[in-house]
Design a protein around this motif. Structure first.
Motif, PDB file in Angstrom:
ATOM      1  N   THR A   1       0.812  -1.213   0.000  1.00 31.36           N
ATOM      2  CA  THR A   1       0.000   0.000   0.000  1.00 31.36           C
ATOM      3  C   THR A   1       0.851   1.271   0.000  1.00 31.36           C
ATOM      4  O   THR A   1       0.333   2.352  -0.278  1.00 31.36           O
ATOM      5  N   LYS A   2       2.136   1.155   0.318  1.00 31.51           N
ATOM      6  CA  LYS A   2       3.013   2.326   0.332  1.00 31.51           C
ATOM      7  C   LYS A   2       3.572   2.658  -1.048  1.00 31.51           C
ATOM      8  O   LYS A   2       4.283   3.657  -1.205  1.00 31.51           O
ATOM      9  N   LEU A   3       3.279   1.832  -2.049  1.00 33.72           N
ATOM     10  CA  LEU A   3       3.750   2.142  -3.394  1.00 33.72           C
ATOM     11  C   LEU A   3       3.210   3.500  -3.835  1.00 33.72           C
ATOM     12  O   LEU A   3       2.034   3.810  -3.627  1.00 33.72           O
ATOM     13  N   SER A   4       4.051   4.305  -4.475  1.00 35.09           N
ATOM     14  CA  SER A   4       3.586   5.588  -4.987  1.00 35.09           C
ATOM     15  C   SER A   4       2.575   5.344  -6.108  1.00 35.09           C
ATOM     16  O   SER A   4       2.550   4.266  -6.713  1.00 35.09           O
ATOM     17  N   PRO A   5       1.752   6.341  -6.422  1.00 30.94           N
ATOM     18  CA  PRO A   5       0.809   6.164  -7.536  1.00 30.94           C
ATOM     19  C   PRO A   5       1.500   5.784  -8.838  1.00 30.94           C
ATOM     20  O   PRO A   5       1.006   4.919  -9.569  1.00 30.94           O
ATOM     21  N   LYS A   6       2.658   6.412  -9.114  1.00 33.96           N
ATOM     22  CA  LYS A   6       3.363   6.070 -10.356  1.00 33.96           C
ATOM     23  C   LYS A   6       3.835   4.624 -10.332  1.00 33.96           C
ATOM     24  O   LYS A   6       3.651   3.876 -11.305  1.00 33.96           O
ATOM     25  N   GLN A   7       4.449   4.199  -9.230  1.00 43.01           N
ATOM     26  CA  GLN A   7       4.951   2.834  -9.170  1.00 43.01           C
ATOM     27  C   GLN A   7       3.814   1.821  -9.179  1.00 43.01           C
ATOM     28  O   GLN A   7       3.959   0.727  -9.733  1.00 43.01           O
ATOM     29  N   THR A   8       2.683   2.171  -8.582  1.00 37.99           N
ATOM     30  CA  THR A   8       1.517   1.291  -8.654  1.00 37.99           C
ATOM     31  C   THR A   8       1.148   1.020 -10.099  1.00 37.99           C
ATOM     32  O   THR A   8       0.874  -0.121 -10.492  1.00 37.99           O
ATOM     33  N   ARG A   9       1.164   2.073 -10.910  1.00 38.41           N
ATOM     34  CA  ARG A   9       0.835   1.900 -12.328  1.00 38.41           C
ATOM     35  C   ARG A   9       1.921   1.140 -13.068  1.00 38.41           C
ATOM     36  O   ARG A   9       1.644   0.203 -13.822  1.00 38.41           O
ATOM     37  N   TYR A  10       3.178   1.541 -12.837  1.00 34.19           N
ATOM     38  CA  TYR A  10       4.263   0.946 -13.614  1.00 34.19           C
ATOM     39  C   TYR A  10       4.409  -0.549 -13.359  1.00 34.19           C
ATOM     40  O   TYR A  10       4.624  -1.329 -14.293  1.00 34.19           O
ATOM     41  N   VAL A  11       4.330  -0.958 -12.092  1.00 38.47           N
ATOM     42  CA  VAL A  11       4.550  -2.381 -11.819  1.00 38.47           C
ATOM     43  C   VAL A  11       3.400  -3.229 -12.372  1.00 38.47           C
ATOM     44  O   VAL A  11       3.615  -4.353 -12.852  1.00 38.47           O
ATOM     45  N   SER A  12       2.186  -2.703 -12.325  1.00 40.36           N
ATOM     46  CA  SER A  12       1.051  -3.452 -12.874  1.00 40.36           C
ATOM     47  C   SER A  12       1.147  -3.557 -14.388  1.00 40.36           C
ATOM     48  O   SER A  12       0.790  -4.594 -14.981  1.00 40.36           O
ATOM     49  N   ILE A  13       1.646  -2.505 -15.033  1.00 36.80           N
ATOM     50  CA  ILE A  13       1.851  -2.545 -16.482  1.00 36.80           C
ATOM     51  C   ILE A  13       2.953  -3.537 -16.841  1.00 36.80           C
ATOM     52  O   ILE A  13       2.901  -4.191 -17.898  1.00 36.80           O
ATOM     53  N   ASP A  14       3.932  -3.693 -15.972  1.00 38.87           N
ATOM     54  CA  ASP A  14       4.962  -4.713 -16.158  1.00 38.87           C
ATOM     55  C   ASP A  14       4.311  -6.091 -16.244  1.00 38.87           C
ATOM     56  O   ASP A  14       4.620  -6.901 -17.130  1.00 38.87           O
ATOM     57  N   ALA A  15       3.370  -6.367 -15.338  1.00 45.36           N
ATOM     58  CA  ALA A  15       2.686  -7.663 -15.353  1.00 45.36           C
ATOM     59  C   ALA A  15       1.916  -7.873 -16.653  1.00 45.36           C
ATOM     60  O   ALA A  15       1.903  -8.977 -17.222  1.00 45.36           O
ATOM     61  N   VAL A  16       1.267  -6.814 -17.149  1.00 37.95           N
ATOM     62  CA  VAL A  16       0.537  -6.916 -18.424  1.00 37.95           C
ATOM     63  C   VAL A  16       1.493  -7.233 -19.562  1.00 37.95           C
ATOM     64  O   VAL A  16       1.219  -8.084 -20.421  1.00 37.95           O
ATOM     65  N   ASN A  17       2.626  -6.563 -19.587  1.00 40.23           N
ATOM     66  CA  ASN A  17       3.608  -6.847 -20.640  1.00 40.23           C
ATOM     67  C   ASN A  17       4.118  -8.278 -20.567  1.00 40.23           C
ATOM     68  O   ASN A  17       4.313  -8.923 -21.601  1.00 40.23           O
ATOM     69  N   HIS A  18       4.353  -8.770 -19.365  1.00 44.81           N
ATOM     70  CA  HIS A  18       4.809 -10.150 -19.240  1.00 44.81           C
ATOM     71  C   HIS A  18       3.889 -11.105 -19.976  1.00 44.81           C
ATOM     72  O   HIS A  18       4.330 -11.988 -20.711  1.00 44.81           O
ATOM     73  N   VAL A  19       2.596 -10.943 -19.757  1.00 37.82           N
ATOM     74  CA  VAL A  19       1.676 -11.943 -20.308  1.00 37.82           C
ATOM     75  C   VAL A  19       1.380 -11.712 -21.780  1.00 37.82           C
ATOM     76  O   VAL A  19       1.137 -12.673 -22.524  1.00 37.82           O
ATOM     77  N   VAL A  20       1.382 -10.449 -22.232  1.00 35.63           N
ATOM     78  CA  VAL A  20       1.203 -10.206 -23.666  1.00 35.63           C
ATOM     79  C   VAL A  20       2.327 -10.890 -24.439  1.00 35.63           C
ATOM     80  O   VAL A  20       2.092 -11.552 -25.458  1.00 35.63           O
ATOM     81  N   GLU A  21       3.539 -10.758 -23.949  1.00 29.35           N
ATOM     82  CA  GLU A  21       4.675 -11.378 -24.635  1.00 29.35           C
ATOM     83  C   GLU A  21       4.655 -12.901 -24.507  1.00 29.35           C
ATOM     84  O   GLU A  21       4.852 -13.621 -25.493  1.00 29.35           O
ATOM     85  N   ALA A  22       4.412 -13.392 -23.303  1.00 27.15           N
ATOM     86  CA  ALA A  22       4.441 -14.843 -23.100  1.00 27.15           C
ATOM     87  C   ALA A  22       3.358 -15.543 -23.897  1.00 27.15           C
ATOM     88  O   ALA A  22       3.558 -16.659 -24.400  1.00 27.15           O
ATOM     89  N   ALA A  23       2.197 -14.908 -24.030  1.00 22.55           N
ATOM     90  CA  ALA A  23       1.080 -15.539 -24.747  1.00 22.55           C
ATOM     91  C   ALA A  23       1.252 -15.500 -26.254  1.00 22.55           C
ATOM     92  O   ALA A  23       0.550 -16.224 -26.975  1.00 22.55           O
ATOM     93  N   THR A  24       2.172 -14.659 -26.752  1.00 17.80           N
ATOM     94  CA  THR A  24       2.317 -14.515 -28.197  1.00 17.80           C
ATOM     95  C   THR A  24       3.681 -14.955 -28.719  1.00 17.80           C
ATOM     96  O   THR A  24       3.960 -14.824 -29.913  1.00 17.80           O
ATOM     97  N   SER A  25       4.537 -15.471 -27.854  1.00 18.24           N
ATOM     98  CA  SER A  25       5.850 -15.935 -28.324  1.00 18.24           C
ATOM     99  C   SER A  25       5.686 -17.201 -29.160  1.00 18.24           C
ATOM    100  O   SER A  25       4.618 -17.833 -29.171  1.00 18.24           O
ATOM    101  N   THR A  26       6.743 -17.586 -29.832  1.00 22.83           N
ATOM    102  CA  THR A  26       6.683 -18.801 -30.650  1.00 22.83           C
ATOM    103  C   THR A  26       6.753 -20.069 -29.815  1.00 22.83           C
ATOM    104  O   THR A  26       6.593 -21.166 -30.349  1.00 22.83           O
ATOM    105  N   VAL A  27       6.990 -19.937 -28.511  1.00 23.25           N
ATOM    106  CA  VAL A  27       7.050 -21.110 -27.636  1.00 23.25           C
ATOM    107  C   VAL A  27       5.920 -21.074 -26.598  1.00 23.25           C
ATOM    108  O   VAL A  27       6.002 -21.726 -25.565  1.00 23.25           O
ATOM    109  N   THR A  28       4.864 -20.338 -26.888  1.00 18.35           N
ATOM    110  CA  THR A  28       3.768 -20.222 -25.938  1.00 18.35           C
ATOM    111  C   THR A  28       2.993 -21.533 -25.834  1.00 18.35           C
ATOM    112  O   THR A  28       3.239 -22.491 -26.574  1.00 18.35           O
ATOM    113  N   SER A  29       2.059 -21.553 -24.888  1.00 17.85           N
ATOM    114  CA  SER A  29       1.225 -22.740 -24.670  1.00 17.85           C
ATOM    115  C   SER A  29      -0.163 -22.286 -24.255  1.00 17.85           C
ATOM    116  O   SER A  29      -0.368 -21.124 -23.865  1.00 17.85           O
ATOM    117  N   PRO A  30      -1.155 -23.185 -24.299  1.00 17.21           N
ATOM    118  CA  PRO A  30      -2.485 -22.798 -23.812  1.00 17.21           C
ATOM    119  C   PRO A  30      -2.462 -22.318 -22.365  1.00 17.21           C
ATOM    120  O   PRO A  30      -3.250 -21.453 -21.977  1.00 17.21           O
TER     121      PRO A  30
END
Length: 402
Positions: free
Chosen positions: A194-223
């Motif tokens: 809860t002590k995360l700054s507003p900017k870091q709250t956004r940035y770290v959550s966007i990091d998680a979104v990027n992780h899955v966009v890439e993992a789901a679309t790589s050539t070695v992805t899986s269901p």
């Protein structure tokens, strides 16, 4: 609406390759972890942290008490910065060796855990240094035990085999992935976030979104990776606005932490490609640049490039943030602008020019993508090929809003 049936105060153990204690109050499990370490003969540890968060969040009070209660002595290296460097790792490793540490406890976001994983390797290889690790001069097969106490909801490093450290002399920011650096235990306690700054709250959550966009679309992805991706994006879309509105909303922090943890498992399975390969040179050149912001600036341009090659998957997993996608490859522009609009809606409007990058920097950045150890491996599993032209296009399209 199934989330309403979850009691966020119940601490659950989630097993991947790491045992994760998850839930509000999970930090109390450090007592059980310390007892287990002691039974394994571990009586000295190094604690890796940044300068402030490990105390400001209250995590240190629990950790210090648990270590003292179980007769485990410690030395604290509290100099880890965002985008940690080989200098940090080498300095901490020397301290740990001199002290006789047998285990690493990391308290913080991705940076202390990644630096801690690196120190854990060096405790088992006293003749090596961090440059040997991150310039791939040897392949480690063992590391000291690692405990990760996570203070952010983004990286997923608390439950996977990856670590990232910068080699500042070369502007290299490579990624390593070894089975020996899965943490033995991890703690995800939303009340520590809860002590995360507003900017870091956004940035770290966007990091998680990027992780899955890439993992789901790589050539070695899986269901499995695609299924996780859909859930992660849905959770971030639902709960990030709530955390922005009320930083103390524990339910929002709980599900953002859950999304981040799933994201870590997702890219442990599907790996990463363009966005991370292209972001690492950005924050290697400008260490003050938040990793999640770098990713956010690149993501729309990445979507625009890869949509034609992964249209059905992207239409599905992006549906919580971009409505009306049907999986037609011609929707690339719509999908990219939709992701950009969502990023803007959660308060991340910056593009590369806003952070001081210009078109004149593109060639250098592209060169770093191809010369930084490990990044070419990410390009090799990217859905639209590993050609220089694709990388250049993404950087240029990220300079300004689409």
């Amino acid at each position: 609406m199934w989330e309403k049936d979850i009691n966020i105060n119940d601490i659950r153990e989630i097993r991947t390759r790491t045992s994760v204690f998850f839930g509000v109050g999970a930090i109390k499990k450090i007592e059980d972890i310390a007892k287990d370490l002691k039974t394994k003969g571990i009586d000295k540890v190094i604690v890796m942290s940044g300068r402030n968060a490990y105390k400001a969040t209250g995590a240190w009070d629990y950790v210090e008490k648990a270590l003292k209660n179980n007769g485990i002595s410690y030395v604290n290296y509290d100099q880890v910065t965002p985008n940690p460097t080989t200098h940090h790792v080498n300095e901490a490793a020397k301290i740990a060796r001199d002290f006789g540490a047998k285990c690493v406890i990391a308290i913080g976001g991705g940076s202390p855990t990644d630096a801690g994983k690196s120190v854990a390797i060096l405790l088992e290889y006293p003749d090596k240094n961090a440059n040997d690790i991150y310039e791939f001069k040897f392949t480690p097969e063992k590391a000291a035990p690692i405990v990760s106490i996570n203070l952010t909801h983004g990286t997923g490093t608390e439950t996977n085999r990856f670590a990232v450290v910068t080699v500042p002399e070369k502007n290299f920011k490579p990624a390593i992935a070894y089975d020996c650096i899965y943490p033995m235990y991890a703690i995800d306690d939303p009340q520590l976030m809860t002590k995360l700054s507003p900017k870091q709250t956004r940035y770290v959550s966007i990091d998680a979104v990027n992780h899955v966009v890439e993992a789901a679309t790589s050539t070695v992805t899986s269901p499995y990776a695609v299924t996780l991706a859909r859930e992660v994006i849905a959770d971030v879309a639902k709960y990030l606005p709530k955390a922005n509105e009320n930083p103390d909303d524990l339910e929002a922090r709980y599900f953002l932490a859950y999304a981040a943890m799933m994201g870590g498992v997702c890219f442990d399975n599907g790996l990463l490609h363009y966005t991370h390969a292209l972001e690492h040179p950005l924050s290697a050149v400008k260490p003050e640049l938040a990793h999640g912001l770098g990713l956010a600036m690149l993501l729309p341009a990445v979507i625009k490039v890869i949509y034609k090659d992964r249209a059905n998957i992207l239409a599905d997993i992006l549906s919580p943030i971009v409505s009306g996608l049907t999986g037609n490859p011609d929707e690339a522009e719509k999908a990219a602008k939709g992701v950009q609009d969502w990023l803007f809606s959660v308060g991340v409007t910056e593009k590369l020019t806003d952070e001081g990058f210009t078109e004149g920097d593109v060639e250098k950045l592209v060169d770093l993508v191809y010369t930084t150890p490990s990044l070419s491996g990410l390009l090799d599993i990217a859905p639209s090929g590993n050609g220089r032209g694709v990388v250049e296009e993404i950087y240029k399209n990220s300079l300004r809003a689409l």
